[in-house]
Design a protein around this motif. Structure first.
Motif, PDB file in Angstrom:
ATOM      1  N   VAL A 166      -2.972   7.851  -2.818  1.00  0.00           N
ATOM      2  CA  VAL A 166      -2.666   6.746  -1.919  1.00  0.00           C
ATOM      3  C   VAL A 166      -3.582   5.570  -2.244  1.00  0.00           C
ATOM      4  O   VAL A 166      -4.799   5.727  -2.393  1.00  0.00           O
ATOM      5  N   TYR A 167      -2.983   4.388  -2.367  1.00  0.00           N
ATOM      6  CA  TYR A 167      -3.731   3.166  -2.652  1.00  0.00           C
ATOM      7  C   TYR A 167      -3.588   2.195  -1.481  1.00  0.00           C
ATOM      8  O   TYR A 167      -2.516   2.081  -0.884  1.00  0.00           O
ATOM      9  N   GLY A 202       0.844  -1.180   0.000  1.00  0.00           N
ATOM     10  CA  GLY A 202       0.000   0.000   0.000  1.00  0.00           C
ATOM     11  C   GLY A 202       0.879   1.229   0.000  1.00  0.00           C
ATOM     12  O   GLY A 202       1.980   1.233   0.562  1.00  0.00           O
ATOM     13  N   GLY A 203       0.428   2.287  -0.671  1.00  0.00           N
ATOM     14  CA  GLY A 203       1.243   3.502  -0.726  1.00  0.00           C
ATOM     15  C   GLY A 203       0.853   4.368  -1.900  1.00  0.00           C
ATOM     16  O   GLY A 203      -0.186   4.162  -2.537  1.00  0.00           O
ATOM     17  N   THR A 204       1.691   5.333  -2.208  1.00  0.00           N
ATOM     18  CA  THR A 204       1.382   6.271  -3.280  1.00  0.00           C
ATOM     19  C   THR A 204       1.778   5.693  -4.633  1.00  0.00           C
ATOM     20  O   THR A 204       2.818   5.064  -4.773  1.00  0.00           O
ATOM     21  N   GLY A 235      10.176  -2.282  -8.004  1.00  0.00           N
ATOM     22  CA  GLY A 235       9.859  -0.868  -8.128  1.00  0.00           C
ATOM     23  C   GLY A 235      10.706  -0.053  -7.178  1.00  0.00           C
ATOM     24  O   GLY A 235      11.358  -0.584  -6.272  1.00  0.00           O
ATOM     25  N   THR A 236      10.696   1.249  -7.363  1.00  0.00           N
ATOM     26  CA  THR A 236      11.474   2.136  -6.496  1.00  0.00           C
ATOM     27  C   THR A 236      11.086   1.956  -5.025  1.00  0.00           C
ATOM     28  O   THR A 236      11.919   2.065  -4.128  1.00  0.00           O
ATOM     29  N   TRP A 237       9.818   1.648  -4.794  1.00  0.00           N
ATOM     30  CA  TRP A 237       9.314   1.416  -3.433  1.00  0.00           C
ATOM     31  C   TRP A 237      10.125   0.330  -2.717  1.00  0.00           C
ATOM     32  O   TRP A 237      10.368   0.399  -1.517  1.00  0.00           O
ATOM     33  N   ALA A 238      10.544  -0.705  -3.464  1.00  0.00           N
ATOM     34  CA  ALA A 238      11.252  -1.839  -2.857  1.00  0.00           C
ATOM     35  C   ALA A 238      12.594  -1.424  -2.268  1.00  0.00           C
ATOM     36  O   ALA A 238      13.057  -2.019  -1.284  1.00  0.00           O
ATOM     37  N   THR A 239      13.240  -0.440  -2.847  1.00  0.00           N
ATOM     38  CA  THR A 239      14.553   0.001  -2.388  1.00  0.00           C
ATOM     39  C   THR A 239      14.492   0.583  -0.976  1.00  0.00           C
ATOM     40  O   THR A 239      15.480   0.549  -0.235  1.00  0.00           O
ATOM     41  N   LEU A 286       5.396  18.360  -8.195  1.00  0.00           N
ATOM     42  CA  LEU A 286       4.147  17.960  -8.840  1.00  0.00           C
ATOM     43  C   LEU A 286       3.537  16.692  -8.253  1.00  0.00           C
ATOM     44  O   LEU A 286       2.422  16.324  -8.620  1.00  0.00           O
ATOM     45  N   TYR A 287       4.264  16.009  -7.386  1.00  0.00           N
ATOM     46  CA  TYR A 287       3.784  14.715  -6.911  1.00  0.00           C
ATOM     47  C   TYR A 287       2.387  14.789  -6.296  1.00  0.00           C
ATOM     48  O   TYR A 287       1.588  13.860  -6.423  1.00  0.00           O
ATOM     49  N   GLY A 288       2.090  15.879  -5.596  1.00  0.00           N
ATOM     50  CA  GLY A 288       0.773  16.004  -4.990  1.00  0.00           C
ATOM     51  C   GLY A 288      -0.344  16.011  -6.004  1.00  0.00           C
ATOM     52  O   GLY A 288      -1.464  15.571  -5.721  1.00  0.00           O
ATOM     53  N   ASP A 289      -0.068  16.499  -7.221  1.00  0.00           N
ATOM     54  CA  ASP A 289      -1.064  16.532  -8.283  1.00  0.00           C
ATOM     55  C   ASP A 289      -1.117  15.225  -9.068  1.00  0.00           C
ATOM     56  O   ASP A 289      -2.118  14.950  -9.735  1.00  0.00           O
TER      57      ASP A 289
END
Length: 511
Positions: free
Chosen positions: A70-71, A33-35, A97-101, A63-66
């Motif tokens: 969140v999932y 779960g995450g962005t 994915g980048t999340w895994a790092t 720009l990330y906020g746009d």
């Protein structure tokens, strides 16, 4: 009108291809779960509403906020997603994915869900067992990348396997071993992929060697894959100012290093060379990378469809240098970085997807991991209800029909006539042709082998709409039944000739 004549000569075999060539990614951010990328509106998908984000000072980070939302964690125990994945056949499943790092493996439930200092995310034991159960249920083979962030070590300190051991040992003990691993996801973006502050290419080479040496000693069954780089280079990434090669990744990364800087001088040999391919960037990133975005009206063009092949050819040199005679894997693949273009979930992207599969097999042997199975607009399945998109059915037909022997179709790639040929998946004698009419204004005439009845699977956008969210097979809409079953995907029998409408694709099975 283009004219194609099939079966006039015996076809020459080019190579044997990996039977799991058409595989897929599950994002680590989905598991925990995450962005991830914010979904487009139905009007944006249809092309009737423009997607636009005002540029801001600070580039992509501002720009990330746009662009993100969140999932919740994906439910890999869901019967529907397992059913859809199993239909695709035994394939590689990359969870990365980048999340895994930047993820801490909290298998002892010690953090209470709060990431330790230097990490950004937490993976629970229950979540990882959900991945392993999913892989087992669909007869898959598991690939991962591992943590390498400030919480694990500083840039001037060597990488340690303390976190990787948790992931590998639990997977093996559970009966679903990790069978391939990359050290990191897109490491050529350095700190922007989550590495410790001040991390250099030399630090990366040191740590990749440490990881693969540890893996080969403790888990020798796992393939060492790398470097998983995202490199625009001169391979045709994006249309550019003059419809030529264009970069742009440097606009979202503070530091970019080359493939040679990542690998030259490493001591532990790779088993497989890997890279990432996207045709460009989506509308979400177009404001900061304008020359790397393709407009929808170019999505059927020769220049656009050539990008995947150009990228593969550009990377064969690296493969030959660092993994001589080895396979080449595209461990992330899709129409556009940044979650996919507005048309990624429509029939229009089927032309690109099928063309990539066909041309890759002509160039090399290996595996392509489509990004993703069920996340964002480029997912084969809708994220919410796991309903199949056009690319899912295209992938399903490829996996059901196309065998492992790549044949020379004796046709030059040209507008309206992208022709590829394989042996039959069912093992019977004969040939399966894939024909893509990427001309959206003119039909293509296909002359069939004389005296033979052929089986044809003709794909089009519903009602002739290239941006249709529903694809038809021989005129029948491919939609899920009321009892959640796939539609029948039977061919029609054709002889003498077949006319492909503008923008249509066809698999043709010849006895």
């Amino acid at each position: 009108m283009q004219k194609i004549k099939l079966g006039s000569k015996a076809l020459t075999a080019i190579r044997e291809a990996d039977p799991m060539m058409n595989s897929y990614n599950v994002e680590f951010a989905e598991v925990t779960g995450g962005t991830f990328w914010k979904a487009y509106t139905p009007e944006q998908v249809a092309g009737t509403e423009e997607f636009h984000v005002e540029p801001k000072e600070g580039g992509i980070a501002a720009l990330y906020g746009d662009l993100m939302q969140v999932y919740e964690p994906i439910d890999l125990k869901n019967e529907t997603i397992r059913k859809r994945a199993k239909e695709l056949g035994p394939l590689w499943i990359r969870v990365s994915g980048t999340w895994a790092t930047k993820t801490y493996y909290d298998f002892d439930n010690e953090t209470g869900g709060t990431p330790p200092e230097g990490y950004l995310n937490v993976l629970t034991k229950e979540q990882w067992l959900g991945v392993l159960d999913f892989v087992k249920a669909v007869d898959g083979k598991l690939m991962v990348s591992v943590a390498n962030c400030p919480g694990l070590h500083a840039a001037d300190e060597p990488w340690t396997p303390v976190e990787a051991e948790k992931l590998f040992s639990l997977s093996k003990a559970y009966g679903v071993p990790i069978e391939a691993a990359e050290f990191a996801n897109e490491p050529n973006m350095m700190e922007d992929t989550g590495f410790p502050a001040g991390y250099t290419a030399a630090d990366y080479r040191r740590d990749q060697d440490l990881f693969f040496a540890w893996m080969k000693e403790n888990y020798p069954e796992a393939l060492a894959v790398g470097p998983s780089n995202l490199d625009a280079g001169d391979s045709g990434f994006g249309p550019g100012a003059d419809n030529g090669p264009a970069g742009g990744v440097e606009n979202i990364a503070s530091t970019m290093v080359s493939c040679d800087e990542l690998l030259d001088g490493t001591k532990v040999a790779l088993d497989v060379y890997s890279y990432h391919y996207y045709n460009g960037v989506s509308e979400r990133l177009a404001s900061v990378m304008p020359h790397a975005h393709w407009p929808a009206e170019k999505a059927n063009s020769e220049a656009y469809l050539a990008t995947a092949g150009n990228m593969a050819r550009a990377n064969t040199g690296f493969r030959d240098r660092y993994v001589p005679d080895g396979q080449m894997w595209v461990t992330e693949s899709g129409d556009a970085g940044g979650g996919g273009d507005t048309w990624a979930s429509t029939y229009l992207d089927v032309l690109r997807s099928l063309n990539e599969l066909g041309e890759f097999g002509m160039i090399t042997d290996g595996v392509i991991f489509h990004n993703t199975l069920a996340s964002s607009d480029y997912g084969w399945l809708d994220h919410h209800d796991f309903s199949p998109r056009p690319n899912y059915f295209a992938a399903l037909l490829w996996n059901r029909l196309m065998g492992t022997t790549v044949l020379d179709p004796q046709e030059e790639l040209r507008m309206g006539a992208h022709v590829f040929a394989r042996s039959r998946k069912d093992g019977k004698e004969g040939t399966v042709y894939l024909i893509i009419n990427n001309d959206v204004e003119n039909s293509t005439m296909v002359e069939l082998p004389e005296g033979k009845e052929c089986q044809a699977y003709v794909l089009e956008g519903e009602n002739g709409n290239m941006r249709a969210r529903v694809m038809t097979l021989n005129g029948r809409p491919l939609v899920i039944s009321e009892n959640n079953e796939l539609p029948k995907m039977d061919p029609i029998t054709v002889s003498n000739e077949l006319v492909l409408a503008p923008g249509a694709c066809a698999f043709i099975v010849v006895e």
